[in-house]
Design an enzyme around this catalytic site. Structure first.
Site, short mmCIF file in Angstrom:
data_model
loop_
_atom_site.label_atom_id
_atom_site.label_comp_id
_atom_site.label_asym_id
_atom_site.label_seq_id
_atom_site.Cartn_x
_atom_site.Cartn_y
_atom_site.Cartn_z
N GLU A 35 12.84 -25.92 41.38
CA GLU A 35 13.68 -25.24 40.40
C GLU A 35 14.26 -24.02 41.11
O GLU A 35 13.51 -23.23 41.71
CB GLU A 35 12.84 -24.81 39.19
N ARG A 261 -2.40 -28.63 44.00
CA ARG A 261 -1.57 -27.55 44.53
C ARG A 261 -2.29 -26.86 45.67
O ARG A 261 -3.50 -26.84 45.71
CB ARG A 261 -1.37 -26.45 43.47
N LYS A 271 5.89 -18.28 41.02
CA LYS A 271 7.19 -17.65 41.19
C LYS A 271 7.35 -16.47 40.23
O LYS A 271 8.05 -15.52 40.54
CB LYS A 271 8.30 -18.68 41.01
P1 ATP Z 1 5.75 -21.99 40.36
O1 ATP Z 1 4.64 -22.30 39.44
O2 ATP Z 1 5.40 -21.15 41.53
O3 ATP Z 1 6.99 -21.52 39.65
P2 ATP Z 1 6.77 -24.60 40.37
O4 ATP Z 1 5.84 -25.73 40.48
O5 ATP Z 1 7.33 -24.32 39.04
O6 ATP Z 1 6.10 -23.36 41.04
P3 ATP Z 1 9.03 -25.83 41.48
O7 ATP Z 1 10.21 -25.22 42.07
O8 ATP Z 1 9.16 -26.55 40.20
O9 ATP Z 1 7.94 -24.70 41.37
O10 ATP Z 1 8.31 -26.76 42.54
C1 ATP Z 1 8.96 -27.75 43.30
C2 ATP Z 1 7.94 -28.72 43.81
O11 ATP Z 1 6.97 -28.05 44.62
C3 ATP Z 1 7.19 -29.36 42.67
O12 ATP Z 1 7.07 -30.76 42.94
C4 ATP Z 1 5.87 -28.68 42.69
O13 ATP Z 1 4.86 -29.53 42.20
C5 ATP Z 1 5.68 -28.35 44.16
N1 ATP Z 1 4.82 -27.18 44.30
C6 ATP Z 1 5.00 -25.97 43.74
N2 ATP Z 1 3.98 -25.15 44.04
C7 ATP Z 1 3.13 -25.86 44.81
C8 ATP Z 1 1.87 -25.58 45.44
N3 ATP Z 1 1.28 -24.39 45.33
N4 ATP Z 1 1.29 -26.56 46.16
C9 ATP Z 1 1.88 -27.76 46.29
N5 ATP Z 1 3.04 -28.09 45.72
C10 ATP Z 1 3.67 -27.17 44.99
MG MG Z 2 8.38 -26.10 38.09
#
Ligand code: ATP
Ligand code: MG
Length: 556
Positions: A35, A261, A271
């Site tokens: 995102e 994760r 984020k």
């Molecule tokens: P945040 O909670 O930090 O906002 P998010 O999961 O909402 O992270 P996205 O931009 O939606 O962030 O993530 C893009 C991809 O990266 C998704 O498939 C997510 O599952 C993966 N991802 C995000 N954080 C992690 C992590 N700590 N470890 C592994 N994969 C991750």
């Molecule tokens: Mg997300």
């Protein structure tokens, strides 16, 4: 067909192998779906290495898809930064997509759901929806709008799109099961009304936006994704992912597979928290070298190879855990130990005068760039009458464990001669401001006979050396799990950045370019700061300290 045998395997690759063997798929398609509401962090790197790595190894393709359904938090700046970071990590996408590319198709599928009686326009407020949803122990209650006739739903949904209704006044919801033990299946919201937002891709074209759980499976299916890899918190959403695809006319049905994760000690990865650090100026920006962002790690001096190695090393499983910072640090140490040229830099200078070395003389000495790799060549150093050594390398008195300079004792100046300290000159406060020493001209490349040399210390010529600022980073937080006992900001480490403004580095470093990485002998690994360093005002970042064992060896 299966991946290269040398590729590290994991349970996801095993599923893929089986799908190829059974003939379910001929080629593998993955995607990385960030995102654009912030910069990528090291956790995203895990997902990138997994998704792009699979596409590279099998072979197959991997799309970069921006999951951009929430324009309130998303920005073009983040889109560009994410693209840069993915490329910098060494990957290239097959296709660049935006979930917003599918807004029209998503709308069409929603109409199909309504026509099938599988979606309805609901007039409950957000708060009422929450109330009706029930709890883990109690089933929810059905919305009074759930049995609206199809025609009425179609008409209302069309008018939602046309902008006739205010934010929050209506939603489109799936019609699934308010008694489902899985709360995600209790008539989840598919669309909401959001007026007045400018979407970075679609501008003001839309005032209704699809929800993530609805958008994601359809975007995957439209791209012919075979394996949709996501983190464990989406496990409970998988029934909804499958429900959406089972209830519309779409040929492809990707398989969602969840993995755990990455969590790292002494930092934060959400984020929301990273945004707060930036907005409240607790750090200098998204690329502050203390941040766990890819941009921060890059500026800090990490290499893409080290980050990829780290992601391979931690593996991909379903078990939750927290990785020690040392594991990440070791990935870059391993890389740099083998490749980084050695240099001398004095971070806390103390003037040392070699009294039997003439003031007008400069002696050129050759110094190997790497102790174990002759291919890295050598450079020249000029020894002069006045040099700087590190303040910590001198004590007036110390026991034998102190392998450095003491009054009356001898040490070798690295790559040069053995010197003896004859006198420590002090200022009015009793602080040592200068050492007066003599050198033994017979000790270049050989030790004196019958005398004990305590150790080897590094130095920089006072006349030839170049002054520089050195930034030494420590953990951004002082607690392994910031925020565990309250506000995460209270756990910030006040000493996470030490700026050493009065350092001297050897002349060979004057031409250091962005992207060069060095070992400052006995100090650690360093690089030019790509943002703040100037030719006439060098700034170096400490990437990582040397091995802890060196700390033990040098102390005492
Ligand atoms: P945040 O909670 O930090 O906002 P998010 O999961 O909402 O992270 P996205 O931009 O939606 O962030 O993530 C893009 C991809 O990266 C998704 O498939 C997510 O599952 C993966 N991802 C995000 N954080 C992690 C992590 N700590 N470890 C592994 N994969 C991750
Ligand atoms: Mg997300």
């Amino acid at each position: 067909m299966s991946a290269d045998n040398n590729a590290p395997t994991n349970f996801i690759r095993q599923i893929i192998d089986a799908d190829l063997q059974s003939g379910k798929h001929e080629r593998i398609h993955t995607r990385f779906p960030p995102e654009p509401n912030g910069y990528l962090h090291i956790g995203h790197a895990k997902s990138i290495v997994l998704n792009f790595g699979i596409a590279d190894d099998y072979p197959g393709t991997c799309n970069l898809r921006f999951d951009d359904t929430n324009p309130a938090k998303e920005e073009e700046e983040f889109v560009e930064a994410i693209k840069d970071d993915v490329r910098w990590l060494g990957y290239d996408w097959d296709e660049l997509r935006f979930a917003s590319d599918y807004f029209e198709q998503l709308y069409g599928f929603a109409v199909e759901l309504i026509e099938r009686g599988s979606a309805f326009v609901c007039d409950l407020t957000a708060e009422q929806v929450r109330e009706y949803r029930g709890t883990l122990k109690e089933p929810g209650r059905e919305s009074p709008y759930r049995d609206r006739p199809v025609d009425e739903n179609l008409d209302l949904f069309k008018r939602m799109r046309a902008g006739e209704f205010a934010d929050g006044s209506r939603t489109l919801r799936a019609r699934i099961d308010m008694a489902s033990p899985n709360i995600n299946m209790r008539d989840p919201t598919l669309y909401r009304i959001r007026h007045g937002l400018i979407h970075h891709q679609t501008g003001d074209e839309w005032c209704i936006y699809p929800m993530y759980d609805y958008t994601h499976p359809i975007s995957d299916a439209l791209e012919d994704i075979t394996h949709s890899l996501c983190t464990l918190e989406f496990e409970d959403h998988r029934p909804l992912y499958d429900w959406v695809l089972d209830n519309i006319t779409i040929p492809c049905h990707p398989r969602q597979i969840e993995f755990s994760r990455l969590n790292l000690e002494y930092t934060v990865m959400s984020k929301r928290r990273l945004t707060q650090l930036v907005q409240e100026q607790r750090v200098s920006g998204w690329d502050d070298p203390r941040m766990p962002t890819i941009a921060g790690l890059r500026r800090r001096g990490y290499t893409p190879a080290a980050i990829r190695d780290f992601c391979e090393a931690i593996g991909v499983t379903k078990s939750e855990g927290t990785v020690e910072m040392g594991v990440l640090e070791n990935s870059i140490r391993g890389d740099l130990d083998a490749t980084a040229p050695r240099r001398m830099a004095v971070l806390d200078p103390l003037r040392l005068v070699i009294t039997n070395f003439p003031g007008d003389r400069e002696e050129t000495l050759a110094a190997a760039n790497h102790p174990k790799d002759d291919a890295l060549g050598s450079r020249e150093l000029q020894l002069t009458r006045e040099v700087y050594i590190d303040r910590a390398d001198f004590r007036e008195q110390a026991n034998k464990k102190f392998k450095r300079l003491v009054l009356g004792g001898e040490v070798r100046l690295r790559n040069a001669y053995v010197i003896r300290c004859d006198e420590a000159v002090k200022d009015a406060d009793g602080e040592v401001v200068e050492l007066r020493c003599t050198y033994d001209p017979d000790t270049l490349g050989q030790n004196p006979e019958g005398r004990k040399v305590r150790g080897v210390i590094h130095w920089v010529s006072a006349t030839r050396g170049v002054s520089a600022e050195v930034r030494v980073y420590d953990r951004l937080f002082r607690s392994p799990e910031p925020g565990r006992d309250g506000d995460f900001l209270d756990d910030l480490n006040p000493d996470s950045l030490r700026v050493l403004g009065d350092c001297y580095v050897e002349p060979a470093l004057a031409d250091a370019a962005v992207g060069d990485r060095f070992q400052f002998e006995r100090e650690g690994y360093f690089c030019i700061d790509p943002v703040d360093s100037r030719r006439d005002a060098l700034v170096f970042n400490r990437i990582v300290s040397l091995r802890d064992s060196w700390g033990k060896q040098a102390a005492g």
